[in-house]
Design a protein around this motif. Structure first.
Motif, short mmCIF file in Angstrom:
data_model
loop_
_atom_site.label_atom_id
_atom_site.label_comp_id
_atom_site.label_asym_id
_atom_site.label_seq_id
_atom_site.Cartn_x
_atom_site.Cartn_y
_atom_site.Cartn_z
N SER A 106 0.81 -1.22 0.00
CA SER A 106 0.00 0.00 0.00
C SER A 106 0.84 1.27 0.00
O SER A 106 0.43 2.30 -0.53
CB SER A 106 -0.94 -0.01 1.21
OG SER A 106 -1.75 1.14 1.24
N GLN A 146 4.43 8.03 -0.40
CA GLN A 146 2.97 8.08 -0.45
C GLN A 146 2.42 7.54 0.86
O GLN A 146 3.12 6.90 1.63
CB GLN A 146 2.44 7.22 -1.61
CG GLN A 146 2.77 5.73 -1.46
CD GLN A 146 2.42 4.91 -2.67
OE1 GLN A 146 2.81 5.24 -3.78
NE2 GLN A 146 1.66 3.84 -2.48
N THR A 149 -2.48 3.54 0.29
CA THR A 149 -3.40 3.64 -0.84
C THR A 149 -4.27 2.38 -0.89
O THR A 149 -3.97 1.37 -0.25
CB THR A 149 -2.64 3.77 -2.17
OG1 THR A 149 -1.84 2.60 -2.38
CG2 THR A 149 -1.74 5.00 -2.16
#
Length: 288
Positions: A106, A146, A149
Motif C-alpha cells: 500500500s 505516499q 493507498t
C-alpha cells in the motif's frame, strides 16, 4: 515478483538477500514465536500493525497506524525500499502476514512476498526452526513517497453496496455473514448488499493457497462483469480481508480496495444490518 513464495523456494534463497518477518497475532503470539520460528526471522505482532482505538465505531478494531508510525516500524526492522521482504505467520497467512504484505504494498514497497502455507509449510520443507531470538539489524529511515493507498471509507462502502456496477465482499465465515453467530462484535449480520466469499475458500486441503488459475476462475465467477478496481473487500476488522486481497493479487486480479474498519466499524454505526432473516434498521439494532 509474485505475491506468494513457496517454502522450497525460500529454502533455496541466500539468507543475506532478504529480510524474514514472523508476523503473528492474537493471544500469546510472542510466546509462540519464541517456542519456534524460522531461523533468522524478526518478530512483528499484529498490534504493531494497528492503532488501539477506544471506540471501534471510529475506524474498527484494527485501524491502520499512521503511515509515519509504520515507516518507523519497518525502518526499525532494517527494511529499505530495496529490501526483499518475506513474511509468514502461523495461520497460513490468514491474519497478520497478509496484513503486513498489504501494508507494504500500500505504501509502494514492491519486493514483498508471503510464505504460502506459513510456518507449517516451512517445517514440512525442512527449513531450520529455532527458539533463538534474532537480533534486530541496524535501524534505517524508510523514505515515504505516499500514504496508504487502496482503502475505502465507510461512505464509499455504503454507496458501493447499493451499486450494481460495484461489489462489496465480506470474507468472514458464512455463519457470521448470515447473522447466525458473532464472536467478536456487538451485533451479528452483514452489510446490506455485500456478498459472501469466505477467505478460507482461497485455500486447498493442504492449507495453502489454490493455484493462480483456480483463484482467478473463482473470482472471475464472483465478479461477473465487474472489474477488480470496482471491488471492496472487508472482514471483521480489516486483517483477514488482506488474505483475499493477497489471493486476488496471486490470481492476477489486483486493484480491489480494503475497507479497514470492516464489520467492527459498520456494526457500531447508525447503519442497517442484513441477516438471513432480513434487514435490521438502525433504531432496532441494539434492542435484540
Amino acid at each position: 515478483m509474485k505475491p506468494l513464495i513457496e517454502a522450497v523456494e525460500l529454502k533455496e534463497l541466500d539468507t543475506y538477500i532478504y529480510t524474514l518477518i514472523d508476523a503473528r497475532g492474537f493471544g500469546n503470539s510472542r510466546e509462540r514465536y519464541e517456542q519456534g520460528n524460522i531461523e533468522g526471522a524478526l518478530y512483528v505482532d499484529l498490534e504493531d500493525l494497528a492503532l488501539h482505538p477506544e471506540d471501534a465505531a471510529a475506524g474498527g478494531r484494527h485501524p491502520l497506524p499512521t503511515v509515519e508510525e509504520f515507516a518507523v516500524l519497518i525502518g526499525g526492522l532494517g527494511i529499505t525500499p530495496d529490501t526483499h521482504v518475506v513474511v509468514y505467520d502461523d495461520k497460513a497467512a490468514a491474519n497478520p502476514a497478509a496484513r503486513f504484505w498489504w501494508m507494504l504494498r500500500s505504501i509502494g514497497h514492491q519486493k514483498v512476498q508471503v510464505l504460502n502455507g506459513g510456518l507449517q509449510a516451512a517445517i514440512d520443507a525442512g527449513l531450520n526452526i529455532t527458539t533463538e531470538i534474532s537480533a534486530l539489524p541496524e535501524a534505517t529511515i524508510y523514505p515515504l513517497t505516499q500514504g496508504f493507498t487502496g482503502t475505502a471509507s465507510i461512505s464509499e462502502v455504503e454507496a458501493a453496496a447499493k451499486d450494481s456496477n460495484r461489489i462489496v465482499i465480506d470474507v468472514r465465515e458464512t455463519p457470521r455473514y448470515l447473522g447466525q453467530t458473532e464472536p467478536l462484535d456487538l451485533i451479528a449480520g452483514h452489510i446490506p448488499g455485500a456478498i459472501n466469499v469466505p477467505y478460507n475458500t482461497n485455500m486447498g486441503a493442504d492449507n495453502r493457497y489454490l493455484s493462480p488459475e483456480q483463484l482467478k476462475a473463482n473470482y472471475e465467477k464472483a465478479f461477473g462483469d465487474v472489474k477488480p478496481e470496482q471491488v471492496i473487500v472487508h472482514c471483521g476488522s480489516g486483517v483477514t480481508a488482506c488474505h483475499t486481497l493477497l489471493a486476488l493479487a496471486q490470481a492476477g486480479l489486483p486493484g480491489a480496495k480494503l475497507y479497514v474498519g470492516s464489520w467492527s466499524e459498520w456494526s457500531r454505526r447508525d447503519l442497517p444490518v442484513a441477516t438471513e432473516n432480513g434487514i435490521i434498521e438502525p433504531g432496532d439494532k441494539f434492542k435484540m
